[in-house]
Design a protein around this motif. Structure first.
Motif, PDB file in Angstrom:
ATOM      1  N   LEU A 119       0.801  -1.222   0.000  1.00  0.00           N
ATOM      2  CA  LEU A 119       0.000   0.000   0.000  1.00  0.00           C
ATOM      3  C   LEU A 119       0.835   1.274   0.000  1.00  0.00           C
ATOM      4  O   LEU A 119       0.287   2.367   0.055  1.00  0.00           O
ATOM      5  CB  LEU A 119      -0.927   0.018   1.221  1.00  0.00           C
ATOM      6  CG  LEU A 119      -2.102  -0.956   1.171  1.00  0.00           C
ATOM      7  CD1 LEU A 119      -2.912  -0.872   2.451  1.00  0.00           C
ATOM      8  CD2 LEU A 119      -2.984  -0.664  -0.028  1.00  0.00           C
ATOM      9  N   ALA A 123      -0.362   5.231  -0.449  1.00  0.00           N
ATOM     10  CA  ALA A 123      -0.119   6.281   0.540  1.00  0.00           C
ATOM     11  C   ALA A 123       0.617   7.463  -0.080  1.00  0.00           C
ATOM     12  O   ALA A 123       0.336   8.626   0.242  1.00  0.00           O
ATOM     13  CB  ALA A 123       0.686   5.709   1.703  1.00  0.00           C
ATOM     14  N   VAL A 136      -4.445   5.242   4.320  1.00  0.00           N
ATOM     15  CA  VAL A 136      -3.923   3.970   4.793  1.00  0.00           C
ATOM     16  C   VAL A 136      -3.734   4.096   6.302  1.00  0.00           C
ATOM     17  O   VAL A 136      -3.113   5.049   6.765  1.00  0.00           O
ATOM     18  CB  VAL A 136      -2.567   3.644   4.130  1.00  0.00           C
ATOM     19  CG1 VAL A 136      -1.979   2.358   4.703  1.00  0.00           C
ATOM     20  CG2 VAL A 136      -2.732   3.534   2.623  1.00  0.00           C
ATOM     21  N   GLN A 197      -0.670  -2.569  12.453  1.00  0.00           N
ATOM     22  CA  GLN A 197      -1.491  -1.534  11.826  1.00  0.00           C
ATOM     23  C   GLN A 197      -2.610  -1.118  12.770  1.00  0.00           C
ATOM     24  O   GLN A 197      -3.233  -1.966  13.418  1.00  0.00           O
ATOM     25  CB  GLN A 197      -2.082  -2.080  10.532  1.00  0.00           C
ATOM     26  CG  GLN A 197      -2.797  -1.056   9.662  1.00  0.00           C
ATOM     27  CD  GLN A 197      -3.341  -1.709   8.400  1.00  0.00           C
ATOM     28  OE1 GLN A 197      -4.307  -2.446   8.447  1.00  0.00           O
ATOM     29  NE2 GLN A 197      -2.700  -1.460   7.274  1.00  0.00           N
ATOM     30  N   ASP A 266     -10.849  -2.968   0.167  1.00  0.00           N
ATOM     31  CA  ASP A 266      -9.684  -3.842   0.134  1.00  0.00           C
ATOM     32  C   ASP A 266      -9.667  -4.608  -1.188  1.00  0.00           C
ATOM     33  O   ASP A 266     -10.663  -5.224  -1.523  1.00  0.00           O
ATOM     34  CB  ASP A 266      -9.806  -4.807   1.309  1.00  0.00           C
ATOM     35  CG  ASP A 266      -8.734  -5.862   1.324  1.00  0.00           C
ATOM     36  OD1 ASP A 266      -7.681  -5.615   0.732  1.00  0.00           O
ATOM     37  OD2 ASP A 266      -8.969  -6.910   1.933  1.00  0.00           O
ATOM     38  N   TYR A 277     -10.573   3.735   4.047  1.00  0.00           N
ATOM     39  CA  TYR A 277      -9.312   3.196   4.542  1.00  0.00           C
ATOM     40  C   TYR A 277      -8.936   1.974   3.726  1.00  0.00           C
ATOM     41  O   TYR A 277      -9.762   1.114   3.478  1.00  0.00           O
ATOM     42  CB  TYR A 277      -9.423   2.808   6.021  1.00  0.00           C
ATOM     43  CG  TYR A 277      -9.505   3.993   6.951  1.00  0.00           C
ATOM     44  CD1 TYR A 277      -8.341   4.568   7.471  1.00  0.00           C
ATOM     45  CD2 TYR A 277     -10.733   4.542   7.296  1.00  0.00           C
ATOM     46  CE1 TYR A 277      -8.412   5.655   8.322  1.00  0.00           C
ATOM     47  CE2 TYR A 277     -10.807   5.636   8.147  1.00  0.00           C
ATOM     48  CZ  TYR A 277      -9.643   6.188   8.654  1.00  0.00           C
ATOM     49  OH  TYR A 277      -9.713   7.269   9.501  1.00  0.00           O
ATOM     50  N   LEU A 278      -7.692   1.913   3.322  1.00  0.00           N
ATOM     51  CA  LEU A 278      -7.191   0.786   2.556  1.00  0.00           C
ATOM     52  C   LEU A 278      -6.368  -0.100   3.474  1.00  0.00           C
ATOM     53  O   LEU A 278      -5.455   0.374   4.134  1.00  0.00           O
ATOM     54  CB  LEU A 278      -6.338   1.257   1.389  1.00  0.00           C
ATOM     55  CG  LEU A 278      -7.038   2.147   0.355  1.00  0.00           C
ATOM     56  CD1 LEU A 278      -6.050   2.535  -0.732  1.00  0.00           C
ATOM     57  CD2 LEU A 278      -8.234   1.442  -0.226  1.00  0.00           C
ATOM     58  N   GLN A 279      -6.706  -1.369   3.527  1.00  0.00           N
ATOM     59  CA  GLN A 279      -5.968  -2.310   4.339  1.00  0.00           C
ATOM     60  C   GLN A 279      -5.379  -3.383   3.456  1.00  0.00           C
ATOM     61  O   GLN A 279      -6.059  -3.911   2.588  1.00  0.00           O
ATOM     62  CB  GLN A 279      -6.881  -2.945   5.405  1.00  0.00           C
ATOM     63  CG  GLN A 279      -7.425  -1.932   6.392  1.00  0.00           C
ATOM     64  CD  GLN A 279      -8.160  -2.590   7.530  1.00  0.00           C
ATOM     65  OE1 GLN A 279      -8.475  -3.751   7.469  1.00  0.00           O
ATOM     66  NE2 GLN A 279      -8.426  -1.830   8.558  1.00  0.00           N
TER      67      GLN A 279
END
Length: 285
Positions: A119, A123, A136, A197, A266, A277-279
């Motif tokens: 990621l 970011a 992120v 995280q 995701d 939010y990206l995980q």
């Protein structure tokens, strides 16, 4: 043309009928596949094979006990195997057969094997001007010395709870394990290398978006449950989750809180009018 691999008798009969009729049929696209038995079972569904056949696509199993160059010819090689030896086989085949599309080249896959780098490009884009924000969660990597994890977390200023994930994704069951830590001292029980995280409440549902060319497919998967402030104040431990958001955990029919839907995407996302939010995760390429 006769191919070395698994081709059904029905396809042989169809080829013979075409020869007898004298009608030239469109050339078929041959996809050689090298998958684990588990992935083959989940991917090569009868419905897909029928659709592919109607589109002029043939799936042919690659025999891993024979040289890859002796098999085919293929238009596409689709693989989902790991290991240095297999990567070398694919890379050598790619150099000798540049006309064949490899899905995916080892160098492209390598980027997704590391959850830290997965990621980082997202970011770096700093996406914040498309009717919302794409972010992120803050994270850090622990490479060794599990006893020092509590101090490293404190120094980095990460907020609890934390999700701990193996740093390397190699397709094994262990690489898909997740840990949810309610206190930083319990993190010393984990085995580095790990990615830590900050956990973001997201209604227990993840949105996975698959993009191929102009086609976009969105699926919903059950995820880790929300963590309340009361739980965070009372619970002291690390909880292990063997596998989260797999295909078996489909949430396509689940009722979602409108305030939650779309918060976590995701592994990739399009812009939407809320915080996204990206995980990091790893899905079939």
């Amino acid at each position: 043309m006769r191919l070395n691999g698994e081709i059904s008798h029905k396809e042989d009969e169809e080829d013979e009928e075409e020869k007898q009729s004298g009608v030239l049929q469109p050339e078929r696209l041959v996809v050689g596949y090298a998958l684990t038995s588990k992935k083959k079972k989940s991917f090569l569904q009868p419905k897909l094979e029928i659709l592919a056949r109607n589109k002029g696509i043939s799936f042919v199993a690659i025999d891993q006990n024979r040289p890859l160059s002796d098999q085919g010819p293929f238009d596409v090689v689709l693989h989902k195997l790991s290991g240095m030896e297999w990567c070398k086989i694919i890379e050598d085949y790619r150099q000798k057969h540049p006309e064949v599309t490899i899905l995916d080249p080892p160098d492209a896959i390598k980027h997704l094997h590391n959850r830290q780098s997965m990621l980082q490009d997202v970011a770096d884009l700093n996406l914040s001007d498309c009717n919302g924000k794409v972010r992120v969660p803050r994270q850090m990597v622990i490479t060794k010395d599990s006893l020092s994890i509590p101090d490293q977390v404190f120094e980095a200023g990460l907020k609890l709870p934390l999700v701990a994930k193996p740093l390397v994704v190699d397709g094994s069951a262990k690489s898909h394990e997740l840990f949810l830590a309610y206190d930083r001292f319990s993190l010393s029980e984990l085995e580095p290398p790990m990615l830590l995280q900050e956990f973001v409440n997201h209604g227990g549902v993840l949105f996975k978006i698959y993009i191929i060319g102009e086609t976009i497919k969105v699926v919903r998967r059950f995820s880790l449950p929300n963590v309340s402030k009361r739980e965070l104040a009372k619970v002291v431990s690390v909880f292990r989750f063997p596998r989260v958001s797999s295909a078996a955990a489909s949430a396509d029919d689940a009722d979602l809180d409108p305030g939650i839907a779309g918060e976590v995407v995701d592994p990739v996302s399009v812009c939407a009018p809320q915080n996204i939010y990206l995980q990091p995760s790893c899905s079939i390429r």
